[in-house]
Write an enzyme that holds these catalytic residues in place. Structure first.
Site, PDB file in Angstrom:
ATOM      1  N   ARG A 162       1.037  -1.037  -0.332  1.00 55.06           N
ATOM      2  CA  ARG A 162       0.439  -0.107  -0.185  1.00 55.06           C
ATOM      3  C   ARG A 162       1.197   1.349  -0.292  1.00 55.06           C
ATOM      4  O   ARG A 162       0.595   2.415   0.854  1.00 55.06           O
ATOM      5  CB  ARG A 162      -0.475   0.093   1.000  1.00 55.06           C
ATOM      6  CG  ARG A 162      -1.748  -0.961   1.291  1.00 55.06           C
ATOM      7  CD  ARG A 162      -2.861  -1.058   0.149  1.00 55.06           C
ATOM      8  NE  ARG A 162      -3.533  -1.586   0.324  1.00 55.06           N
ATOM      9  CZ  ARG A 162      -4.030  -3.340   0.198  1.00 55.06           C
ATOM     10  NH1 ARG A 162      -3.448  -3.688  -1.021  1.00 55.06           N
ATOM     11  NH2 ARG A 162      -4.858  -3.751   0.273  1.00 55.06           N
ATOM     12  N   SER A 237     -10.553  -0.401   3.594  1.00 51.03           N
ATOM     13  CA  SER A 237      -9.649  -0.429   4.885  1.00 51.03           C
ATOM     14  C   SER A 237      -8.970   0.856   5.403  1.00 51.03           C
ATOM     15  O   SER A 237      -8.411   1.613   4.680  1.00 51.03           O
ATOM     16  CB  SER A 237      -7.847  -1.223   4.470  1.00 51.03           C
ATOM     17  OG  SER A 237      -9.086  -3.328   3.734  1.00 51.03           O
ATOM     18  N   GLU A 333      -4.669   3.777   6.349  1.00 53.47           N
ATOM     19  CA  GLU A 333      -4.135   3.560   4.846  1.00 53.47           C
ATOM     20  C   GLU A 333      -4.422   4.522   3.475  1.00 53.47           C
ATOM     21  O   GLU A 333      -4.177   4.712   2.757  1.00 53.47           O
ATOM     22  CB  GLU A 333      -4.783   2.499   4.135  1.00 53.47           C
ATOM     23  CG  GLU A 333      -4.179   1.639   3.380  1.00 53.47           C
ATOM     24  CD  GLU A 333      -5.343   1.177   2.261  1.00 53.47           C
ATOM     25  OE1 GLU A 333      -5.397   1.524   1.358  1.00 53.47           O
ATOM     26  OE2 GLU A 333      -5.565   0.149   2.580  1.00 53.47           O
TER      27      GLU A 333
HETATM   28  N1  EPU Z   1     -10.431 -10.112  10.513  1.00 57.98           N
HETATM   29  C1  EPU Z   1     -10.850 -10.664  12.010  1.00 57.98           C
HETATM   30  N2  EPU Z   1     -12.201  -9.049  12.321  1.00 57.98           N
HETATM   31  C2  EPU Z   1     -12.460  -8.270  11.017  1.00 57.98           C
HETATM   32  C3  EPU Z   1     -12.028  -7.782  10.034  1.00 57.98           C
HETATM   33  C4  EPU Z   1     -11.200  -9.089   9.963  1.00 57.98           C
HETATM   34  O1  EPU Z   1     -11.228 -11.272  12.702  1.00 57.98           O
HETATM   35  O2  EPU Z   1     -13.476  -7.608  11.211  1.00 57.98           O
HETATM   36  C5  EPU Z   1      -9.814 -11.344   9.909  1.00 57.98           C
HETATM   37  C6  EPU Z   1     -10.118 -12.582   9.152  1.00 57.98           C
HETATM   38  O3  EPU Z   1     -11.362 -12.871   9.997  1.00 57.98           O
HETATM   39  C7  EPU Z   1      -9.040 -12.863   9.118  1.00 57.98           C
HETATM   40  C8  EPU Z   1      -8.142 -11.297   8.523  1.00 57.98           C
HETATM   41  O4  EPU Z   1      -8.750 -10.734  10.130  1.00 57.98           O
HETATM   42  O5  EPU Z   1      -8.842 -14.012   9.093  1.00 57.98           O
HETATM   43  C9  EPU Z   1      -8.153 -10.641   7.288  1.00 57.98           C
HETATM   44  O6  EPU Z   1      -9.480 -10.697   6.921  1.00 57.98           O
HETATM   45  P1  EPU Z   1      -9.774 -10.467   5.201  1.00 57.98           P
HETATM   46  O7  EPU Z   1      -9.062 -11.447   4.229  1.00 57.98           O
HETATM   47  O8  EPU Z   1     -10.365  -9.646   5.014  1.00 57.98           O
HETATM   48  O9  EPU Z   1      -8.696  -9.578   4.491  1.00 57.98           O
HETATM   49  P2  EPU Z   1      -7.489  -8.002   5.591  1.00 57.98           P
HETATM   50  O10 EPU Z   1      -6.119  -8.513   5.335  1.00 57.98           O
HETATM   51  O11 EPU Z   1      -8.864  -7.737   6.819  1.00 57.98           O
HETATM   52  C10 EPU Z   1      -6.725  -6.967   3.630  1.00 57.98           C
HETATM   53  C11 EPU Z   1      -6.305  -5.506   2.681  1.00 57.98           C
HETATM   54  C12 EPU Z   1      -8.284  -5.289   1.741  1.00 57.98           C
HETATM   55  C13 EPU Z   1      -7.872  -6.744   0.706  1.00 57.98           C
HETATM   56  C14 EPU Z   1      -8.030  -8.461   1.692  1.00 57.98           C
HETATM   57  C15 EPU Z   1      -8.248  -9.142   0.858  1.00 57.98           C
HETATM   58  C16 EPU Z   1      -5.460  -4.466   3.912  1.00 57.98           C
HETATM   59  C17 EPU Z   1      -5.177  -3.199   4.807  1.00 57.98           C
HETATM   60  N3  EPU Z   1      -6.163  -4.463   3.574  1.00 57.98           N
HETATM   61  O12 EPU Z   1      -8.125  -7.338   4.423  1.00 57.98           O
HETATM   62  O13 EPU Z   1      -8.116  -4.685   0.979  1.00 57.98           O
HETATM   63  O14 EPU Z   1      -9.578  -6.716   0.327  1.00 57.98           O
HETATM   64  O15 EPU Z   1      -6.818  -7.929   2.438  1.00 57.98           O
HETATM   65  O16 EPU Z   1      -6.766  -9.538   0.373  1.00 57.98           O
HETATM   66  O17 EPU Z   1      -4.166  -4.715   3.543  1.00 57.98           O
HETATM   67  C18 EPU Z   1      -8.404  -2.356   0.710  1.00 57.98           C
HETATM   68  O18 EPU Z   1      -7.348  -1.657   1.103  1.00 57.98           O
HETATM   69  O19 EPU Z   1      -8.789  -1.043   1.079  1.00 57.98           O
HETATM   70  C19 EPU Z   1      -8.596  -3.712   1.156  1.00 57.98           C
HETATM   71  C20 EPU Z   1     -10.311  -4.055   1.446  1.00 57.98           C
END
Ligand code: EPU
Length: 337
Positions: A162, A237, A333
């Site tokens: 990012r 995010s 972010e």
């Molecule tokens: N999780 C929780 N609670 C929540 C949200 C997530 O426990 O409320 C846990 C999930 O259960 C999972 C882990 O966190 O084990 C990861 O969650 P998720 O797969 O939803 O991905 P993320 O790391 O929260 C990142 C990106 C997203 C992208 C997704 C999928 C960043 C800051 N965000 O989110 O990007 O869509 O991975 O690749 O890196 C964005 O940048 O705007 C964005 C949406």
């Protein structure tokens, strides 16, 4: 080119924050952009494209230039790849769909990301195991002071998680006008290893997916947990996922054995900010029209008429609580303006 005064920017930012621009111009060609740059040479200009990665907390007392330059070109290469260039004002998701319809592979995991093509390199957008930098070749940009064009190679963009030169050394210095990608026209290299994609494909009994299948799986996953900005204002995010040392992580894991994480290398581990925020009890909380999304704690939302300041206050509360509970600093972010 029409100049509008005291223009509401509500329609121009995905958070739907109702602030105004002192002056506002929409440009639809590079020539118009050059005219604006030479006319407003000594004036501070604020570039606004899709407004999908910013939180506006105050009126913009400047000239706001909205980039609406459209157009897509593609050139097939002898090695079954294709160079596809999109102008900055193309909607990102429409551009990804154009690639899929033409059977150009490489961007399908980045389906449904809000925003315009021109801002995609700024934060090296990424999702479901793929980042923009994986297929990026170059971007054309125009210097805001000089009016000179420069083509940035991938190396010059200094992409990171990012992150890019446009968030650092080159911040607010250039307008990106066009982005070129190298995609596959045949023998696509699919990235379906992300757990949620595997599950979505398995549910549909798809064992040899096409790029369209991957795109549809990503769309389904995103729709199931991320709010649609046309219905509930948000910027995806709000925070980056923090990277912590393995030592700090090991201590944390001793107290929270279920903590999700991604190993980056021998010494560093990325933990999901969404999980940390949920552990602090913020998921689904709402204060007036501002809140934390009920299905993904990493996303702050504007239910109707929240101000940027109200959203910012929540983000600060979250940062404070995550610091108190885990001693981890959350970095935003989204750009706070
Ligand atoms: N999780 C929780 N609670 C929540 C949200 C997530 O426990 O409320 C846990 C999930 O259960 C999972 C882990 O966190 O084990 C990861 O969650 P998720 O797969 O939803 O991905 P993320 O790391 O929260 C990142 C990106 C997203 C992208 C997704 C999928 C960043 C800051 N965000 O989110 O990007 O869509 O991975 O690749 O890196 C964005 O940048 O705007 C964005 C949406």
């Amino acid at each position: 080119m029409k100049i509008e005064y005291n223009k509401s920017l509500k329609e121009y930012n995905t958070f739907g924050i109702d602030v105004t621009a002192d002056e506002f111009i929409k440009i639809t060609s590079e020539d118009e952009l050059l005219q604006v740059i030479s006319k407003y040479n000594n004036k501070d200009i604020f570039i606004l494209s899709g407004g999908s990665n910013m939180l506006l907390t105050k009126n913009i007392e400047k000239l706001v230039v909205h980039i609406a330059i459209k157009g897509i070109e593609s050139k097939l290469q002898p090695d079954n790849t294709v160079l596809v260039s999109a102008q900055a004002g193309e909607n990102w998701h429409d551009f990804v769909q154009y690639c899929i319809q033409n059977n150009y592979g490489g961007l399908e995991n980045l389906s449904l990301i809000p925003g315009y093509v021109g801002s995609a390199p700024i934060q090296n957008i990424g999702a479901y195991g793929v980042e923009l930098k994986d297929t990026f070749i170059s971007c054309d940009a125009i210097g805001l002071k000089s009016g000179k064009k420069h083509t940035f190679s991938s190396k010059e963009c200094e992409f990171g998680y990012r992150n890019s030169i446009f968030k650092n050394k080159a911040k607010n210095k250039y307008v990106i006008t066009k982005v070129t990608f190298k995609l596959t026209a045949k023998n696509h290299i699919l990235n379906q290893s992300y757990g949620a994609i595997e599950n979505a494909l398995a549910e549909k009994n798809i064992s040899t997916p096409t790029i369209k299948d991957i795109s549809e799986a990503v769309i389904q996953i995103r729709k199931s947990k991320l709010p649609d900005p046309s219905e509930i204002g948000n910027s995806g995010s709000f925070f980056k996922n923090p990277v912590i040392s393995s030592n700090v992580f090991n201590k944390l894991q001793a107290s929270y054995p279920e903590i999700p994480h991604y190993v980056i290398d021998d010494t560093s581990i990325k933990v999901p900010a969404g999980w940390l925020i949920e552990q602090c009890g913020f998921k689904g909380k709402r204060w007036g029209d501002a809140g934390v999304h009920k299905k993904q704690a990493l996303v702050l939302v504007n239910y109707d008429n929240a101000s940027g300041e109200e959203i910012l206050d929540i983000s600060k509360k979250i940062q404070q609580e995550v610091m108190n509970k885990f001693s981890i600093e959350l970095e935003t972010e989204v750009n706070i303006i």
